[in-house]
Design an enzyme around this catalytic site. Structure first.
Site, short mmCIF file in Angstrom:
data_model
loop_
_atom_site.label_atom_id
_atom_site.label_comp_id
_atom_site.label_asym_id
_atom_site.label_seq_id
_atom_site.Cartn_x
_atom_site.Cartn_y
_atom_site.Cartn_z
N GLY A 167 2.77 -1.20 4.45
CA GLY A 167 2.86 0.35 4.23
C GLY A 167 4.04 0.84 3.72
N GLY A 168 4.85 1.48 4.79
CA GLY A 168 6.18 2.07 4.73
C GLY A 168 7.18 0.97 4.01
N HIS A 171 -9.61 1.21 4.45
CA HIS A 171 -8.48 1.57 5.26
C HIS A 171 -8.55 2.43 6.54
CE1 HIS A 171 -4.27 2.68 6.14
NE2 HIS A 171 -3.98 1.73 5.61
N ASN A 191 0.86 -1.29 0.11
CA ASN A 191 -0.06 -0.02 0.02
C ASN A 191 0.83 1.20 -0.01
OD1 ASN A 191 -1.71 2.03 0.47
ND2 ASN A 191 -2.41 1.35 2.52
N TRP A 192 1.01 1.80 -0.89
CA TRP A 192 2.03 3.25 -1.24
C TRP A 192 1.51 4.33 -0.84
CZ3 TRP A 192 4.45 2.09 -6.79
CH2 TRP A 192 5.13 0.76 -6.99
N LYS A 193 0.20 4.14 -0.47
CA LYS A 193 -0.58 5.49 -0.04
C LYS A 193 -0.42 6.60 -0.66
CE LYS A 193 -0.33 3.44 4.57
NZ LYS A 193 -0.30 3.45 6.12
N GLY A 221 2.26 2.62 10.72
CA GLY A 221 3.23 3.55 10.40
C GLY A 221 3.72 4.21 11.74
N GLU A 242 -7.10 4.90 7.53
CA GLU A 242 -6.92 6.67 7.07
C GLU A 242 -8.14 6.92 6.43
OE1 GLU A 242 -3.05 5.75 5.22
OE2 GLU A 242 -2.23 5.42 7.20
N SER A 281 3.13 -1.91 10.62
CA SER A 281 4.55 -1.97 10.72
C SER A 281 5.12 -3.33 10.55
CB SER A 281 4.93 -1.38 12.12
OG SER A 281 4.46 -0.12 12.31
N GLU A 311 -5.77 -4.52 10.44
CA GLU A 311 -4.63 -3.55 10.73
C GLU A 311 -5.02 -3.00 12.04
OE1 GLU A 311 -2.49 -2.51 6.76
OE2 GLU A 311 -4.27 -1.24 7.13
P1 PGA Z 1 2.66 0.51 7.51
O1 PGA Z 1 1.26 0.74 6.90
O2 PGA Z 1 3.12 -0.67 7.11
O3 PGA Z 1 3.40 1.80 7.28
O4 PGA Z 1 2.38 0.40 9.20
C1 PGA Z 1 0.14 -0.60 6.71
C2 PGA Z 1 -0.99 0.17 6.23
O5 PGA Z 1 -1.24 1.09 6.56
O6 PGA Z 1 -1.60 -0.54 5.18
#
Ligand code: PGA
Length: 251
Positions: free
Chosen positions: A235-236, A100, A8-10, A176, A102, A214, A170
């Site tokens: 994500g990251g 998600h 997930n590159w956001k 993050g 977010e 994470s 999640e």
């Molecule tokens: P993260 O994000 O690996 O940076 O914690 C995961 C996500 O939000 O899908």
């Protein structure tokens, strides 16, 4: 079950960075013999750069597929700023991430909205990754299973099958932040989700449940070896081809 490793590159990257990252991930998967037999791979660039990934991933049987991070609630029409599930499918997307945290947090998306989006995505032939997870204060109050259970039943439409739906657990406090749920917590929650799924779908034992929050090369082996963890939503660490591939190899 074959693990799904999803990036997930956001809202990150540029045209050039998307091209590089997509090419590097594809090359790395192809260079590692047998890896694509063991894991499925998907990347989720921002809407505007999905076309860049599409240009790189031209092979019909590419081991790397792409998708979007959200879709509209409605079909095509007068919805300024939205992108429909039909457009995503037309553009070659295989998946869409929905609900998600977010999106829930910054765009007020409710379970009902997520469910309607997922039904729309399924109707257009997209696979959905439906995200659920509790906040830190909900966990501190001992409410994590109630929250996750409610989100799961409220966000998954009738159209969900093992072919078109993946659940991603999640925990919001792990996204993050560098904090990861312990393997014991993950085992417990994924077991709970698996049990809840049995109520809805006969074949629930085969629906994939991803962990996200994470996930890094250093913790991936342990998390991905946990019962009922069928892959990761990353994500990251997915913004670095080396780290993304190291997670897949850990699987
Ligand atoms: P993260 O994000 O690996 O940076 O914690 C995961 C996500 O939000 O899908």
């Amino acid at each position: 079950m074959k693990k799904l490793i999803a990036g997930n590159w956001k809202m990150n990257g540029s045209w050039a960075e998307t091209r590089n990252l997509t090419e590097n991930i594809l090359k790395a998967i192809e260079a590692e013999s047998g890896l694509a037999d063991k894991c499925d791979f998907a990347i989720f660039p921002p809407y505007l750069y999905i076309g860049v990934a599409k240009e790189v991933l031209t092979e019909a049987d590419s081991p790397l597929v792409y998708g979007a991070q959200d879709c509209a609630l409605n079909g095509n029409g007068a919805y300024t700023g939205d992108v429909s599930a039909a457009m995503l499918r037309d553009f070659g997307c295989e998946y869409v991430i929905l609900g998600h945290s977010e999106r829930r947090q910054y765009h007020g998306e409710t379970d009902d909205v997520v469910k309607k989006k997922a039904a729309m995505a399924h109707a257009e032939g997209l696979k959905t990754i439906i995200c659920i997870g509790e906040t830190e204060s909900e966990r501190a109050a001992g409410l994590e299973k109630r929250v996750v259970g409610t989100q799961l039943s409220g966000s998954m439409p009738e159209s969900a099958t093992i072919m078109n739906t993946v659940i991603a657990y999640e925990p919001v406090w792990a996204i993050g932040t560098g904090k990861t749920a312990t393997p014991a917590d993950v085992k417990d929650m994924h077991g709970f989700i698996r049990e809840k799924l049995q109520e809805r779908i006969e074949i629930a034992k085969n629906m994939r449940i991803l962990y996200g929050g994470s996930m890094k090369p250093g913790n991936a082996a342990e998390l991905l070896a946990t019962p009922n963890v069928d892959g990761g939503l990353i994500g990251g660490a997915s913004l670095d081809a080396g780290q993304f591939l190291a997670i897949a190899k850990a699987a």
